[in-house]
Design a protein around this motif. Structure first.
Motif, PDB file in Angstrom:
ATOM      1  N   GLN A  46       0.821  -1.208   0.000  1.00  0.00           N
ATOM      2  CA  GLN A  46       0.000   0.000   0.000  1.00  0.00           C
ATOM      3  C   GLN A  46       0.857   1.261   0.000  1.00  0.00           C
ATOM      4  OE1 GLN A  46      -3.354  -0.439  -0.511  1.00  0.00           O
ATOM      5  NE2 GLN A  46      -2.476  -2.498  -0.675  1.00  0.00           N
ATOM      6  N   SER A  47       1.993   1.200   0.673  1.00  0.00           N
ATOM      7  CA  SER A  47       2.875   2.375   0.714  1.00  0.00           C
ATOM      8  C   SER A  47       3.441   2.684  -0.667  1.00  0.00           C
ATOM      9  CB  SER A  47       4.011   2.147   1.707  1.00  0.00           C
ATOM     10  OG  SER A  47       4.890   1.135   1.261  1.00  0.00           O
ATOM     11  N   TYR A  48       3.524   1.654  -1.532  1.00  0.00           N
ATOM     12  CA  TYR A  48       3.983   1.849  -2.902  1.00  0.00           C
ATOM     13  C   TYR A  48       2.809   2.005  -3.870  1.00  0.00           C
ATOM     14  CZ  TYR A  48       8.839   0.829  -1.743  1.00  0.00           C
ATOM     15  OH  TYR A  48      10.113   0.884  -1.235  1.00  0.00           O
ATOM     16  N   SER A  49       1.604   2.152  -3.319  1.00  0.00           N
ATOM     17  CA  SER A  49       0.376   2.383  -4.111  1.00  0.00           C
ATOM     18  C   SER A  49       0.117   1.286  -5.134  1.00  0.00           C
ATOM     19  CB  SER A  49       0.455   3.751  -4.816  1.00  0.00           C
ATOM     20  OG  SER A  49       0.619   4.788  -3.878  1.00  0.00           O
ATOM     21  N   LEU A  50       0.406   0.049  -4.747  1.00  0.00           N
ATOM     22  CA  LEU A  50       0.092  -1.064  -5.648  1.00  0.00           C
ATOM     23  C   LEU A  50      -1.412  -1.278  -5.678  1.00  0.00           C
ATOM     24  CD1 LEU A  50       2.826  -3.748  -4.800  1.00  0.00           C
ATOM     25  CD2 LEU A  50       2.896  -1.887  -6.467  1.00  0.00           C
TER      26      LEU A  50
ATOM     27  N   SER B 228      -1.344  -6.457  -4.843  1.00  0.00           N
ATOM     28  CA  SER B 228      -1.082  -6.554  -3.400  1.00  0.00           C
ATOM     29  C   SER B 228      -1.532  -7.903  -2.859  1.00  0.00           C
ATOM     30  CB  SER B 228      -1.812  -5.428  -2.655  1.00  0.00           C
ATOM     31  OG  SER B 228      -1.395  -4.158  -3.099  1.00  0.00           O
ATOM     32  N   MET B 229      -2.751  -8.310  -3.237  1.00  0.00           N
ATOM     33  CA  MET B 229      -3.282  -9.583  -2.748  1.00  0.00           C
ATOM     34  C   MET B 229      -2.527 -10.774  -3.335  1.00  0.00           C
ATOM     35  SD  MET B 229      -5.377  -9.195  -0.379  1.00  0.00           S
ATOM     36  CE  MET B 229      -5.654 -10.947  -0.251  1.00  0.00           C
ATOM     37  N   PHE B 230      -2.027 -10.625  -4.560  1.00  0.00           N
ATOM     38  CA  PHE B 230      -1.229 -11.702  -5.155  1.00  0.00           C
ATOM     39  C   PHE B 230      -0.003 -11.983  -4.297  1.00  0.00           C
ATOM     40  CE2 PHE B 230       2.538 -12.845  -7.625  1.00  0.00           C
ATOM     41  CZ  PHE B 230       2.144 -14.075  -8.128  1.00  0.00           C
ATOM     42  N   PHE B 231       0.717 -10.912  -3.914  1.00  0.00           N
ATOM     43  CA  PHE B 231       1.910 -11.087  -3.088  1.00  0.00           C
ATOM     44  C   PHE B 231       1.545 -11.652  -1.722  1.00  0.00           C
ATOM     45  CE2 PHE B 231       3.947  -7.858  -5.938  1.00  0.00           C
ATOM     46  CZ  PHE B 231       5.010  -8.647  -6.340  1.00  0.00           C
TER      47      PHE B 231
ATOM     48  N   ILE C  37       4.839  -8.861 -12.474  1.00  0.00           N
ATOM     49  CA  ILE C  37       5.930  -9.037 -13.431  1.00  0.00           C
ATOM     50  C   ILE C  37       6.531  -7.694 -13.823  1.00  0.00           C
ATOM     51  CG2 ILE C  37       6.491  -9.802 -15.760  1.00  0.00           C
ATOM     52  CD1 ILE C  37       4.525 -12.065 -15.410  1.00  0.00           C
ATOM     53  N   ASN C  38       5.676  -6.694 -14.116  1.00  0.00           N
ATOM     54  CA  ASN C  38       6.171  -5.363 -14.496  1.00  0.00           C
ATOM     55  C   ASN C  38       6.977  -4.726 -13.373  1.00  0.00           C
ATOM     56  OD1 ASN C  38       5.035  -5.428 -17.057  1.00  0.00           O
ATOM     57  ND2 ASN C  38       3.081  -4.610 -16.333  1.00  0.00           N
ATOM     58  N   LEU C  39       6.560  -4.963 -12.147  1.00  0.00           N
ATOM     59  CA  LEU C  39       7.290  -4.423 -11.001  1.00  0.00           C
ATOM     60  C   LEU C  39       8.701  -4.988 -10.943  1.00  0.00           C
ATOM     61  CD1 LEU C  39       4.534  -4.538  -8.227  1.00  0.00           C
ATOM     62  CD2 LEU C  39       5.592  -2.489  -9.187  1.00  0.00           C
TER      63      LEU C  39
END
Length: 479
Positions: free
Chosen positions: A39-43, A48-51, A352-354
């Motif tokens: 959330q701090s990186y505004s994903l 977020s839920m995937f990770f 993947i893009n991240l």
């Protein structure tokens, strides 16, 4: 006395429960940290839920808080329940060839054990090479070197050698998950995993990488050219991996002269090959023939093994029966296929893009540093994707990053292939999952072995492969 034993039992139970309690607390603490960081990186929510879900599953496997199979069953369901993806994507691995290949491998393994063929192969192998525990590992490695060029499917090769090492373990009387059982099993896996990288037809991932490099360069690489480019490194990598196992084997019990003589006598006592064994050997030969000619008849090895293993139940053949089915550990399928959903779902998020954006700044500097970063990137990608998925998704970006630094696209694919052969946990590669779920491998010992091998791979890549590519003059993108 009974009161003291009861007290010890209660204390043991208390400490076990207490230990699991702290593991659960630690697991959910990590998940909270992952969510807050995202959330701090505004994903976005899906990424977020995937990770969170993926790391949750990995921690469950690491801590063994619930059965591995249940975690595998739960993983794709969680992706769907929390709306990370659709059921079509989350359960896509079930439509792949892997579940059927694993099932067929189980049937093949059961057949070879029930007919006594696995035992015969095991005793012959030990009688031939078993002067010491280390030479048994060498014998497995040499056998793998001989067979690897002739079978394109890496999974098929792992299946064959897993069956052989299982027979060795049973014959020697080693306990499941003991150090000896783990080393014998990993010897079969390592020789297939490493030596296949020296051949353009070693597996489908290699073919995909070469195809991408060809698209960029417009140059076609022959089978022999690929072999020349990679053989010196792969030779050292294969025997280096064997050396890692031999290093750990120092803590194994010596193979006594009495035991060696007993094994040799046991092989002689087997006598002539029985009718069932002959049928089993013929079945293995047919399987080997069809798998080794996959590039000609274009039929996937999974379907070949499924059809062949189904024929084992024909009464006149008498290789398997209804009782044989009850011996199959079908729950391992849930573990394997559930783990594969990670790669399928990752492509539906920004994960993947991240990773791509994260890696780009590091692809600067000397060739040494770029090779090292490429190697590390493959290791990291294995946590999220299967090697095949990573090869399909990231080869082109890595080739482009290599071109910006004047590195030959083919060389970039070689580096990436080796990096994707580095694993830390079984779920990262279906072949390693198959070996792990055989029940003979200790996860704790496995991780230690893989960590040492991971460092060895980079040392040999920089110390052997890089100088060799310079000698051949293929490092530059102008090659």
């Amino acid at each position: 006395m009974r009161e003291m034993e009861s007290e010890r039992a209660l204390k043991g139970s208390f400490y076990t429960i207490n230990s699991d309690f702290y593991k659960w607390i630690g697991t959910f603490t990590v998940l909270i940290i992952i969510w807050v960081t995202a959330q701090s990186y505004s994903l976005d929510y899906k990424t977020s839920m995937f990770f969170v879900i993926t790391i949750f599953a990995v921690l469950l496997w690491c801590f063994s808080l619930i059965p591995d199979a249940i975690t595998g069953l739960l993983l794709p369901v969680l992706y769907v329940v929390f709306k990370v993806t659709t059921p079509n994507i989350a359960f896509k691995p079930w439509t792949s060839t892997i579940p059927w290949l694993v099932l067929a491998a189980m049937l093949m393994s059961t057949m070879l054990n029930e007919t006594g063929v696995a035992r015969r192969i095991a005793i012959w192998s030990i009688a031939k090479f078993g002067k010491t525990f280390a030479t048994i590992l060498l014998g497995i490695t040499l056998a793998g070197i001989i067979i690897t060029p002739f079978i394109p499917s890496v999974i098929a090769k792992i299946v064959i050698f897993n069956i052989i090492t299982m027979g060795l373990i049973e014959t020697l009387g080693y306990k499941s998950k003991s150090l000896e059982a783990t080393l014998l099993t990993m010897a079969g896996f390592f020789v297939i995993s490493t030596f296949r990288l020296g051949f353009a037809t070693g597996d489908s991932g290699i073919i995909i990488g070469l195809n991408y490099a060809q698209q960029v360069t417009g140059q076609t690489l022959t089978w022999m050219q690929y072999l020349i480019h990679n053989l010196p490194y792969i030779f050292f990598y294969t025997f280096g991996s064997l050396g890692v196992l031999v290093l750990f084997a120092k803590n194994t019990k010596p193979l006594t002269a009495e035991k060696r003589q007993l094994l040799e006598k046991k092989y002689l006592d087997l006598g002539k090959i029985k009718d069932k064994e002959k049928k089993a050997f013929i079945a293995m030969g047919v399987a080997l023939l069809f798998m080794s000619t996959e590039s000609i008849h274009k039929i996937n090895s999974a379907w070949i093994l499924v059809v062949l293993s189904s024929l084992f139940f024909i009464p006149k053949l008498g290789l398997l029966n209804n009782e044989s089915l009850k011996k199959l550990n079908l729950l391992s399928l849930l573990f394997i296929v559930g783990a594969m959903s990670i790669g399928a779902v990752a492509s539906e998020t920004q994960a993947i893009n991240l990773i791509k954006d994260f890696l780009q700044p590091f692809f600067k500097g000397s060739n040494f540093s770029i090779i090292t970063v490429s190697y590390i990137s493959g290791i990291l990608l294995n946590f999220l994707l299967t090697p095949l998925a990573a090869m399909s998704s990231f080869t082109i970006p890595l080739i482009q990053l290599g071109l910006e630094n004047n590195i030959n696209p083919y060389v970039m694919t070689y580096i990436f292939q080796v990096s994707l052969d580095q694993y830390l946990l079984p779920y990262e590669f279906a072949g390693l999952l198959l070996v792990y779920t055989s029940g003979y491998v200790s996860l704790k010992t496995l991780v230690k072995i893989l960590i040492v091998r991971m460092f060895l791979g980079l040392v040999i890549l920089l110390g052997i492969a890089y100088p060799w590519w310079n000698i051949l003059g293929i490092m530059s993108s102008q090659y």
